[in-house]
Design an enzyme around this catalytic site. Structure first.
Site, PDB file in Angstrom:
ATOM      1  N   ASN A 263       0.867  -1.179   0.000  1.00  0.00           N
ATOM      2  CA  ASN A 263       0.000   0.000   0.000  1.00  0.00           C
ATOM      3  C   ASN A 263       0.906   1.232   0.000  1.00  0.00           C
ATOM      4  OD1 ASN A 263      -1.787   2.063   0.532  1.00  0.00           O
ATOM      5  ND2 ASN A 263      -2.261   1.398   2.618  1.00  0.00           N
TER       6      ASN A 263
ATOM      7  N   LYS B 161       0.002   4.248  -0.271  1.00  0.00           N
ATOM      8  CA  LYS B 161      -0.676   5.418   0.307  1.00  0.00           C
ATOM      9  C   LYS B 161      -0.489   6.640  -0.599  1.00  0.00           C
ATOM     10  CE  LYS B 161       0.105   3.363   4.796  1.00  0.00           C
ATOM     11  NZ  LYS B 161       0.088   3.529   6.228  1.00  0.00           N
TER      12      LYS B 161
ATOM     13  N   HIS C   2      -9.434   0.857   4.884  1.00  0.00           N
ATOM     14  CA  HIS C   2      -8.176   1.090   5.607  1.00  0.00           C
ATOM     15  C   HIS C   2      -8.445   2.052   6.762  1.00  0.00           C
ATOM     16  CE1 HIS C   2      -4.105   2.414   6.472  1.00  0.00           C
ATOM     17  NE2 HIS C   2      -3.680   1.342   5.826  1.00  0.00           N
TER      18      HIS C   2
ATOM     19  N   GLU D  89      -6.895   4.487   7.813  1.00  0.00           N
ATOM     20  CA  GLU D  89      -6.696   5.910   7.485  1.00  0.00           C
ATOM     21  C   GLU D  89      -7.914   6.476   6.757  1.00  0.00           C
ATOM     22  OE1 GLU D  89      -2.851   5.481   5.637  1.00  0.00           O
ATOM     23  OE2 GLU D  89      -1.989   4.973   7.580  1.00  0.00           O
TER      24      GLU D  89
ATOM     25  N   GLU E 221      -5.252  -5.242  10.480  1.00  0.00           N
ATOM     26  CA  GLU E 221      -4.277  -4.178  10.695  1.00  0.00           C
ATOM     27  C   GLU E 221      -4.597  -3.454  12.004  1.00  0.00           C
ATOM     28  OE1 GLU E 221      -2.280  -3.036   6.723  1.00  0.00           O
ATOM     29  OE2 GLU E 221      -3.885  -1.638   7.138  1.00  0.00           O
TER      30      GLU E 221
ATOM     31  N   GLY F 285       2.524   1.993  10.792  1.00  0.00           N
ATOM     32  CA  GLY F 285       3.496   3.071  10.673  1.00  0.00           C
ATOM     33  C   GLY F 285       4.176   3.433  11.975  1.00  0.00           C
TER      34      GLY F 285
ATOM     35  N   SER G 146       3.514  -2.381  10.296  1.00  0.00           N
ATOM     36  CA  SER G 146       4.963  -2.385  10.573  1.00  0.00           C
ATOM     37  C   SER G 146       5.648  -3.696  10.194  1.00  0.00           C
ATOM     38  CB  SER G 146       5.230  -2.028  12.040  1.00  0.00           C
ATOM     39  OG  SER G 146       4.786  -0.706  12.314  1.00  0.00           O
TER      40      SER G 146
END
Ligand code: PEP
Length: 250
Positions: free
Chosen positions: A9, A11, A90, A92, A160, A166, A206
């Site tokens: 991904n 992003k 996701h 985000e 996730e 991250g 991560s």
């Protein structure tokens, strides 16, 4: 037998020059696992044209097939540009765009109508984990985000944990295994054992070359959804190779 999947991904990262990374991934992508890269919308068409042995996906799509939705992209547009997959739900998107499970569900139906395979993300926050609510949250997201009609071909689930994305923090292999076994059981219960066993379950958060092998050894982990470490072939290739080795181990 589920074919393992290494998904990247990107992003909101990547200009045209980033496409050169795809060539560096091609040899590893010829191994036993499938490899998917989800670049930003602007690169989907060029990536699909440039990629050899690598599937290309979008990172979101609108629930409608077309219409007055300025700035949005439909599933059919992604397909038309050469995508075979789309990431939906996701964290985000859920946070930045207030996407609810019902939104993710509607987008998933649209993606399936367009012939895309959905990589549907679920995951708990740190507060939810610390309150021992992880399985309840994941179960609720699966029930409400995944529409009826799932198959091993049209759906991949990515677990996730939000607190691992991250951050460099990774759950223990026991924690990953607990959630993946739970998701497998939930899918089998809802869709029957044939479909439930065929949907691939990715871990994301991560993942790096240094931790990939131990994560891929966890039960019901069929691959990874990788953010930062998918941007450069130098980082992503060792992860693909670790997954190829795990495929050989069964
Ligand atoms: C992601 O955002 O899907 C992700 C897993 O990111 P990272 O690998 O950078 O934690």
């Amino acid at each position: 037998m589920r074919t393992k999947l290494a998904a990247g991904n990107w992003k909101m990262n990547g200009l045209t020059e980033a496409l050169s990374e795809l060539a560096g991934m091609a040899d590893a992508a010829a191994g036993a696992s499938e490899v998917l890269i989800c670049p930003p919308f602007t690169l989907v068409g060029a990536a699909a044209a440039a990629a050899s042995g690598i599937a290309i996906g979008g990172q979101d799509c609108h629930a409608a097939a077309s219409g007055a939705h300025t700035g949005d992209v439909s599933a059919a547009m992604l397909k038309d540009a050469g995508a075979s997959h789309v990431i939906l739900g996701h964290s985000e998107r859920r946070t930045d765009h207030n996407e609810r499970n019902s939104d993710v569900n509607a987008k998933c139906v649209a993606a399936w109508d367009a012939g895309l395979t959905v990589v549907l993300c679920v995951g708990e926050s740190l507060e939810q984990r610390e309150a021992a609510n992880t399985l309840e949250i994941i179960g609720g997201q699966l029930a409400a985000s995944v529409p009826d009609g799932a198959t091993g071909h049209n759906l991949v689930i990515a677990y996730e944990p939000i607190w691992a994305i991250g951050t460099g923090k990774v759950p223990s292999t026991d924690q990953i295994g607990e959630v993946h076994d739970f998701m497998r059981a939930r899918l089998e219960k809802r869709f029957g054992s044939g479909v439930g066993r065929s949907v691939r379950l990715l871990y994301g958060g991560s993942v790096k070359p240094s931790n990939a092998t131990e994560i891929f050894a966890v039960s019901n982990v069929d691959g990874a959804l990788v953010g930062g470490a998918s941007l450069k072939a130098a980082d992503f290739v060792p992860i693909i190779e670790a997954l190829n080795a795990a495929s050989q181990d069964g």
